[in-house]
Scaffold this motif. Structure first.
Motif, short mmCIF file in Angstrom:
data_model
loop_
_atom_site.label_atom_id
_atom_site.label_comp_id
_atom_site.label_asym_id
_atom_site.label_seq_id
_atom_site.Cartn_x
_atom_site.Cartn_y
_atom_site.Cartn_z
N ALA A 311 10.32 5.06 7.11
CA ALA A 311 11.38 4.47 6.30
C ALA A 311 10.89 3.20 5.60
O ALA A 311 11.18 2.98 4.41
N ALA A 312 10.14 2.38 6.33
CA ALA A 312 9.59 1.16 5.73
C ALA A 312 8.61 1.49 4.62
O ALA A 312 8.61 0.85 3.55
N ARG A 313 7.77 2.49 4.85
CA ARG A 313 6.79 2.89 3.83
C ARG A 313 7.50 3.32 2.54
O ARG A 313 7.11 2.93 1.44
N LEU A 314 8.53 4.13 2.67
CA LEU A 314 9.26 4.60 1.50
C LEU A 314 9.92 3.45 0.74
O LEU A 314 9.92 3.43 -0.49
N MET A 315 10.46 2.49 1.46
CA MET A 315 11.09 1.36 0.78
C MET A 315 10.05 0.49 0.08
O MET A 315 10.29 -0.01 -1.02
N VAL A 316 8.88 0.33 0.68
CA VAL A 316 7.80 -0.41 0.04
C VAL A 316 7.38 0.29 -1.24
O VAL A 316 7.22 -0.34 -2.30
N HIS A 317 7.20 1.61 -1.19
CA HIS A 317 6.81 2.36 -2.38
C HIS A 317 7.89 2.27 -3.46
O HIS A 317 7.57 2.16 -4.66
N ALA A 318 9.14 2.33 -3.06
CA ALA A 318 10.22 2.24 -4.03
C ALA A 318 10.24 0.87 -4.71
O ALA A 318 10.43 0.78 -5.93
N ALA A 319 10.04 -0.19 -3.94
CA ALA A 319 10.04 -1.54 -4.52
C ALA A 319 8.85 -1.72 -5.46
O ALA A 319 8.98 -2.32 -6.54
N ALA A 320 7.68 -1.22 -5.05
CA ALA A 320 6.50 -1.35 -5.91
C ALA A 320 6.67 -0.55 -7.19
O ALA A 320 6.29 -1.01 -8.28
N SER A 321 7.24 0.64 -7.09
CA SER A 321 7.47 1.45 -8.29
C SER A 321 8.47 0.77 -9.22
O SER A 321 8.33 0.84 -10.45
N ALA A 322 9.47 0.12 -8.65
CA ALA A 322 10.43 -0.62 -9.47
C ALA A 322 9.75 -1.76 -10.20
O ALA A 322 10.03 -2.02 -11.38
N TYR A 323 8.83 -2.44 -9.53
CA TYR A 323 8.08 -3.52 -10.18
C TYR A 323 7.25 -2.97 -11.34
O TYR A 323 7.24 -3.53 -12.44
N ASP A 324 6.58 -1.86 -11.10
CA ASP A 324 5.73 -1.27 -12.15
C ASP A 324 6.56 -0.78 -13.34
O ASP A 324 6.06 -0.74 -14.47
N ALA A 325 7.81 -0.41 -13.07
CA ALA A 325 8.69 0.07 -14.14
C ALA A 325 9.46 -1.08 -14.81
O ALA A 325 10.30 -0.83 -15.66
N ASP A 326 9.17 -2.32 -14.41
CA ASP A 326 9.85 -3.49 -14.95
C ASP A 326 11.35 -3.41 -14.74
O ASP A 326 12.15 -3.78 -15.60
N ASP A 327 11.73 -2.94 -13.57
CA ASP A 327 13.14 -2.82 -13.21
C ASP A 327 13.74 -4.21 -13.01
O ASP A 327 13.13 -5.05 -12.35
N PRO A 328 14.93 -4.49 -13.55
CA PRO A 328 15.54 -5.81 -13.36
C PRO A 328 15.95 -6.08 -11.91
O PRO A 328 16.23 -7.22 -11.55
#
Length: 402
Positions: A311-328
């Motif tokens: 679960a932690a791994r998935l949340m880390v990947h989601a946060a990193a992907s959001a950063y790469d997508a310039d998510d607000p």
């Protein structure tokens, strides 16, 4: 690609990194002296091309690097992360001259970087920092009465000298700074406008050989280098500013928003190492007429360790992907990822120690090492309580905007 799966090439790269960490980096880490910069290890990270990827890869790649290295060699992971943390402000906010001077050496592993934000009285509350950037008396001018309107009578005016840019003197202390006092340069955050909170902070690039800058190492639980820095009227000029004057908090938060998910990745790497060690131990350990894994109390704990780690791994990947997508929504996602992953790693490592028993407490055991390493990430780059505050603030801001 979504945040919930990795491409075959990414999985292969992670496996390659784990092998490199075990075979080439771990032996160098073992030769290092705890509490000091391991320059041979940093140089090897440079020769492998990993330091260069700090500035050419996205947040998800950074997370994959940190998790993979942490799994096999926490010292290598930390050395890489500290180079990135200290040098990212130069990469993202520095001038061409600043980048040209320092980034090639950071990439090669021949210059050690450090991020100097925390102070004895301003750790979690970074906006309360007190390191002063005062106008150099030799370059301080006084403007006309009209220009002075609205300013306190004793506030200095920073004016460019005829022969060069405006200059400041840094006076105060920084504490709990990774790589201090052995770094070659520091990204230093100092107060240029008193009483202005986060709005009055400026980021400076300060080479370690500046007069008046001294430091000392601190004996900490975690084995990586941490120290304190003393600034006794250390001179800096406008050429040393990273970004804009009085906008340094933006530099700090921009850096932390990138690195917070990857702190979570570091934690996930440690959790996975502890989980794998526990699987091997409980499958092979004879106890009560069978194997440890045959005991429901043990197997359920192992299942919980695996559940939380994934679960932690998935949340880390989601946060990193959001950063790469310039998510607000990056601040909230980064805080959530860092919080969940570091708290999870603490739980997983502690449970692994319990299931291994006394052998895990022996000096030199993998879990003894992880037990010391896993505690600090819940504090640095924003303690768990700070992350909860960020999450709540972002949630309420979103609710009010509806």
């Amino acid at each position: 690609m979504t945040a919930f799966s990795l491409e075959p090439a990414q999985l292969a790269w992670c496996a390659e990194l784990r092998t490199l960490a075990a075979e080439r980096l771990h032996p160098l880490a073992d030769k290092g002296e705890p509490g000091h910069v391991n320059r041979a290890l940093v140089a090897e990270l440079g020769s492998l091309g990993l330091l260069g990827r700090l500035f050419t890869s996205g947040a998800l790649d950074l997370c994959l690097m940190r998790e993979s290295l942490a799994y096999a060699c926490t010292e290598a992971e930390t050395a890489l992360a500290l180079q990135g943390l200290g040098a990212h402000p130069v990469h993202a906010y520095g001038t061409e001259a600043q980048r040209a001077r320092w980034l090639p050496r950071v990439t090669a592993g021949t210059a050690i970087a450090a991020f100097a934000l925390s102070e004895p009285g301003a750790g979690s509350d970074a906006a309360a920092l007190e390191l002063r950037a005062e106008a150099d008396a030799s370059r301080t001018g006084r403007s006309s009465d009209t220009a002075q309107a609205g300013r306190s009578s004793d506030a200095p005016v920073l004016a460019a000298a005829p022969d060069g840019p405006a200059r400041w003197r840094l006076t105060g202390e920084k504490c709990w700074i990774s790589n201090a006092p052995e770094a070659d340069f520091y990204t230093v955050f100092a107060r240029t406008t008193p009483g202005a909170g986060a709005r009055g902070v400026t980021a400076f690039l300060v080479p370690a050989d500046r007069p008046g800058l001294t430091g000392r190492g601190l004996d900490m639980l975690s084995p990586h280098p941490i120290g304190a820095l003393d600034f006794d009227a250390v001179p800096v000029t406008a050429d040393d500013v990273l970004g804009e004057a009085d906008r340094g908090f933006r530099v700090a938060m921009g850096t932390l928003n990138l690195f917070r998910p990857s702190v979570g990745a570091f934690a996930v790497g440690m959790a996975q190492a502890a989980l794998d060690a526990t699987l091997a131990h409980t499958a092979g350990r004879d106890a009560f007429g069978g194997k440890l894994r045959d005991l429901q109390a043990v197997s359920h704990q192992v299942a919980e360790m695996a559940l939380r780690t994934e679960a932690a791994r998935l949340m880390v990947h989601a946060a990193a992907s959001a950063y790469d997508a310039d998510d607000p929504d990056v601040p909230r996602r980064s805080a959530m990822a860092k919080l969940l992953a570091t708290e999870t790693a603490q739980y997983v490592v502690d449970t692994a120690v319990q299931l291994h028993g006394a052998r895990a407490l022996q000096r030199g055991h993998l879990l003894e090492h992880l037990y010391r390493e896993v505690r600090a990430p819940r504090i640095y780059e924003g303690a768990s309580e700070v992350q909860r505050g960020i999450i709540a603030k972002e949630l309420y801001a979103r609710q009010e905007a509806r």
